[in-house]
Design an enzyme around this catalytic site. Structure first.
Site, PDB file in Angstrom:
ATOM      1  N   GLY A 208      39.345  38.272  44.846  1.00  9.83           N
ATOM      2  CA  GLY A 208      38.255  39.492  44.574  1.00  9.83           C
ATOM      3  C   GLY A 208      38.718  40.128  43.418  1.00  9.83           C
ATOM      4  O   GLY A 208      37.807  40.572  42.347  1.00  9.83           O
ATOM      5  N   ALA A 209      40.096  40.383  43.149  1.00  8.05           N
ATOM      6  CA  ALA A 209      40.470  40.967  41.950  1.00  8.05           C
ATOM      7  C   ALA A 209      42.088  41.119  42.357  1.00  8.05           C
ATOM      8  O   ALA A 209      42.497  40.514  43.199  1.00  8.05           O
ATOM      9  CB  ALA A 209      40.135  42.497  41.984  1.00  8.05           C
TER      10      ALA A 209
ATOM     11  N   GLU B  40      45.674  43.027  40.941  1.00  8.50           N
ATOM     12  CA  GLU B  40      46.222  44.542  40.556  1.00  8.50           C
ATOM     13  C   GLU B  40      47.387  44.470  39.347  1.00  8.50           C
ATOM     14  O   GLU B  40      48.346  45.581  39.407  1.00  8.50           O
ATOM     15  CB  GLU B  40      46.942  45.203  41.946  1.00  8.50           C
ATOM     16  CG  GLU B  40      48.140  44.616  42.503  1.00  8.50           C
ATOM     17  CD  GLU B  40      47.873  43.744  43.445  1.00  8.50           C
ATOM     18  OE1 GLU B  40      46.789  43.068  43.629  1.00  8.50           O
ATOM     19  OE2 GLU B  40      48.801  43.359  44.323  1.00  8.50           O
TER      20      GLU B  40
ATOM     21  N   GLU C 125      42.498  48.164  44.083  1.00  8.27           N
ATOM     22  CA  GLU C 125      43.177  47.590  43.021  1.00  8.27           C
ATOM     23  C   GLU C 125      44.025  48.837  42.319  1.00  8.27           C
ATOM     24  O   GLU C 125      45.314  48.713  41.915  1.00  8.27           O
ATOM     25  CB  GLU C 125      42.504  46.971  42.002  1.00  8.27           C
ATOM     26  CG  GLU C 125      41.739  45.510  42.364  1.00  8.27           C
ATOM     27  CD  GLU C 125      42.452  44.572  43.630  1.00  8.27           C
ATOM     28  OE1 GLU C 125      43.646  44.536  43.185  1.00  8.27           O
ATOM     29  OE2 GLU C 125      42.050  43.917  44.418  1.00  8.27           O
TER      30      GLU C 125
END
Ligand code: BAL
Ligand code: ZN
Length: 873
Positions: free
Chosen positions: A263-264, A266, A300
């Site tokens: 999804g993403a 960090e 994130e």
């Protein structure tokens, strides 16, 4: 390959004090020079070798203190670089590697997405860039220099703060140097180079430090990043207010990328996102997308403290950062939106994604003790169940105790790689609470079933609750022990208020939380003057299955009267589940009419939040019912029961729901993405669903009119699903109109793909195969594959589980097809086999054969796919 074991953890013999990276970026030939300042760890043997991880690497040279090593002084393979016994205690190691990012289809390490260089290093992607101690407990400050063609890659981003940039004289290249002063593990390294547009905001932290916030997107998408920026600013403020955590660099960059496995991510100071979680406008993003962006951006960002400043000692501790950060993003969204609605949504997700995992062959503890492929442990158990454990700690310690524990955790472990034991000890020390028994939640897999039987004695004025818990065996854990289970409760009187009691025996009760910590407990409440209906597990205070002896009439009462909104919703789900399961067995229960009328009352109750009303009107999904039934499941019988009950609701309440639908029509055409306006859309679309299911021609007409008049994606998509899945008049035109409107927008087209791939009608598999030939589809883009293949296998109970096994064979074939290019994606879609053992015998046999066909294919499998296939069997 042998599994990696938690008990084998050993620190590295050398530490890395400093990392200096120099990238010369070229799509087909990128060179990387890595200069590491290495120091032997105190106590390590002087003869200890330094052994660095690699993956598919090409080594161009290695120097120690600037002197090239002779070939006999080291060994190098694509996966490993070893220097047997470095002479010095402290030395500088320089490693040159070269890469072809254009050929990197795994999307791990350095790759190119739509012409932009980007990286993904968690969990073990950094070793695809250079040889390194690619493990989370080796922390160092990083300096990254990038050189690239200025015209093609005007934007050069790295971790930390920009320290220098300029043109390379005499060339068409430019360079940038970024320095990240915060020691970090390699999985948080990132770079981006591309021709991107951006939006910016100035933020000042609560202690007065200025921060420049930038979100980078493809040119033309700038305005679609506004919601993400708004979410980021709100997240930063919230973390200051609720957890006392501030941001710690001059700049925070976020980049949206279209080819992304997760999804993403960090990465410190440089978050990289799947563009699905950045881009939004009313025409292309649904309310669910807006909510998803808000929570992923927050998630994130929150990792900056829970994950980055305090990271994990090893990958077994993954839930230390993920479960905790999911909990933090859930709390953020609950504060920004409606708390009960958010809780219901989170529990729906937990039950849909984690409970089946915990109840099948892929079950594992929140902190696993072994793995073969860490990529396969980014699971709902680590994330969602991990968050539930943090929530239970808060329930046990209370708001203040929880905050004290978190503060101590940050104070003690900032800058370190920590363990679950460190986390729990912070709460114990901050509050003087013994959490030893609680630790079992981290090591014991499986969802406990709590059984509750209530008996009221009018004469003695007592209510007796007989509680028991049981957890079924899971892989490698045949025996289970009783857990500490916090049960939030109320005893509801006829007037809907909770009755008081004079004393309680048989369990510790703190305020409204009862502790079940043995296999069986009998709890007696005294001084109860009227027979109450117990409302147990309010707010879903523990991740368990609750079975009780409450009658359907008791549940209908709670559905209408419980003061806890979560349990009102839960009671509606429990009644609907019983009605649907009975229908799937050919029986209609007499309470059905009362249930439908109760739904009608909730629909019209304007004292309730509209988003809550929409959720309360939603029947359990077909997958929920399959999970509840648990064995010998026939997805077709469940599907028929579902259709029939929806039709019955639509017919019985038709005029009433239609009037409400009309009343809720928007008064003007402005779009507001906020929770309250989204709640109205959700309710109105739910009503439309029942009008469509009623079979009334007028209802069908309303669906097409809803589609034609929609001025936002939520309404357009809801109508399209009804038109397609119920095969209503106007379906073909609507599908064509949607395609024509959105054909150049890949995220909107993903929705068009998913609508069709999840159609429960026969013939869908053939349609899925056709969709993969559509010009907007691509086998190399994870979002596209998930929107067609993933949606069909995970979101189409009836057709994926077709009795002839065709759905299973299709999944096996596509897994093999994808595995050679992107193992993570292949293994992820293969997870759809996780519940095959709960099916009826005929389907079980077909699913098993398909799984075996993957292992017997003769194709060389990735560790990712092999691991899932073997564990499923
Ligand atoms: N760390 C991987 C992506 C996420 O959970 O934020
Ligand atoms: Zn995360």
């Amino acid at each position: 390959a042998a599994p990696i074991l938690l008990k084998d953890y050993q620190p590295t013999p050398y530490l890395i004090e400093k990392v200096d990276l120099d990238f010369r970026l070229n799509p087909t030939h990128t060179t990387v020079r890595s200069k590491l300042t290495v120091r032997r760890r105190e106590g390590a043997a002087a003869t200890a070798a330094i052994e660095l991880d690699g993956d598919d690497l090409k080594l161009d040279g290695v120097c120690v203190d600037d002197i090239p090593l002779a070939e006999e002084e080291y060994t190098a393979t694509p996966d490993r670089l070893m220097i047997p016994a470095p002479a010095a205690e402290r030395f500088e190691l320089t490693i040159d590697t070269s890469l072809d990012p254009s050929k990197n289809t795994q999307l791990m390490g350095l790759y190119v997405s739509s012409g932009t260089f980007c990286t993904q290093c968690e969990a073990e992607g950094f070793r695809r860039i250079t040889y390194f101690y690619d493990r989370p407990d080796v922390l160092a400050p990083y300096t990254t220099r990038m050189t690239a063609n200025k015209k093609a890659y005007p934007v050069l981003l790295g971790n930390g703060n920009l320290v220098e940039s300029g043109d390379v004289t005499g060339t068409d290249e430019h360079y940038a140097v970024w320095h990240d002063p915060h020691p970090k593990p390699s999985y948080l390294f990132a770079l981006v180079a591309g021709n991107l547009a951006h939006i910016s905001t100035d933020y000042t932290t609560s202690s007065g430090s200025p921060v420049k916030l930038n979100i980078y997107v493809e040119h033309g998408n700038e305005t679609r990043a506004d919601w993400a920026m708004d979410s980021l600013v709100r997240s930063m403020r919230w973390d200051e207010q609720v957890f006392g955590r501030e941001y710690d660099l001059d700049v925070f960059n976020v980049v949206a990328i279209s080819d992304f496995n997760m999804g993403a991510m960090e990465n410190k100071g440089l978050n990289i996102f799947n563009d699905k979680y950045i881009l939004a406008d009313p025409d292309t993003a649904s309310d669910a997308d807006y909510a998803g962006i808000e929570s992923v951006v927050a998630h994130e960002y929150f990792h900056n403290w829970t994950g980055n400043r305090i990271t994990c000692r090893d990958w077994f501790q993954l839930c230390l950062k993920e479960g905790l950060t999911v909990f933090r993003d859930q709390e953020f969204s609950a504060d920004e939106r409606s708390r009960p609605v958010k809780r219901i949504a989170d529990v729906q997700r937990l039950k849909a994604a984690q409970f089946p995992e915990d109840g099948g062959p892929l079950a594992h503890p929140v902190r696993p003790e072994q793995y073969k492929e860490i990529n396969n442990f980014y699971t709902a158990t680590i994330y969602e169940k991990g968050a539930e454990l943090v929530r239970m700690i808060k329930t046990l310690l209370g708001e203040r105790g929880f905050r004290k524990g978190m503060d101590l955790y940050f104070e003690r472990h900032d800058g370190e790689a920590a363990t679950i034991e460190d986390f729990i000890k912070s709460f114990e020390d901050a509050t003087g609470t013994d959490l030893r028994h609680f630790m079992l939640w981290y090591s014991q897999a499986g969802t406990p079933t709590v059984t509750a039987e209530a008996t009221y004695d009018a004469q003695a004025q007592t209510l007796t609750l007989t509680l028991s818990q049981e957890t079924r065996p899971t892989p490698n854990q045949p025996q289970k022990k009783p857990l500490v289970i916090p049960i939030r409760f109320g005893l509801v009187a006829a007037n809907g208020k909770d009755v008081g009691y004079s004393k309680v025996e048989g369990a510790t009760v703190n305020a409204d939380v009862l502790l079940l910590n043995e296999a069986q407990q009998t709890v007696v409440f005294h001084g109860i003057s009227e027979k109450p209906v117990p409302s147990l597990l309010r707010e879903f205070s523990a991740p368990v299955n609750l079975r009780s002896n409450l009658s359907l009439d008791d549940q209908l009462f709670l559905m209408g009267r419980d003061s806890d909104p979560f349990n009102r919703w839960q009671a509606a789900q429990t009644v609907a589940t019983r009605l649907l399961i009975s229908r799937s067995r050919g029986e209609n229960l007499p309470q059905e009419a009362s249930f439908i009328d109760a739904l009608g009352e909730i629909a019209a109750d304007t004292c309730l939040d509209t988003a809550f009303r929409a959720l309360a009107l939603q029947l359990p999904s077909e997958a929920d019912l399959a999970r509840e039934i648990g064995e010998n499941v026939d997805p077709d019988a469940i599907g028929r029961a579902h259709e029939d009950l929806r039709a019955a609701i639509g017919q019985r309440l038709y005029g009433y729901l239609r009037d409400l639908y009309v009343e809720l029509a928007p008064k003007d055409s402005r779009f507001d993405p906020g929770a309250s306006a989204a709640g109205v859309r959700a309710l109105r679309n739910r009503l439309l669903g029942y009008l469509a299911a009623s079979g009334e021609a007028e209802g069908h007409g309303l669906v097409k009119a809803h589609f034609d008049s929609a001025n936002n994606m939520t309404d357009r998509l809801s109508a399209l699903v009804l038109l397609d899945h119920l095969n209503l008049p106007g379906k073909t035109e609507a599908l064509a109109a949607f395609e024509a409107r959105h054909k150049t927008d890949h995220l909107a087209m993903d929705k068009w793909f998913t609508v069709q791939a999840t159609c429960p009608a026969p013939g869908t598999l053939a349609r899925v195969k056709e969709l993969t030939n559509h010009p907007a589809f691509s086998w190399t883009n994870p979002n596209r594959v998930r929107s067609v293949v993933g949606a069909f296998c995970a979101g189409n109970q009836r057709q994926f589980n077709a009795p002839d096994g065709s759905g299973y064979d299709y999944l096996a074939e596509t897994t093999l097809q994808i595995d050679g290019k992107n193992p993570q994606l292949a293994a992820r879609i293969l997870n759809s086999f996780r519940s095959w053992r709960s099916l009826e015998a005929g389907r079980q046999e077909k699913a098993k054969a398909a799984l075996k066909s993957i292992l017997d294919s003769g194709q060389e499998l990735s560790t990712d796919t092999k691991d899932i296939a073997e564990r499923c069997l």
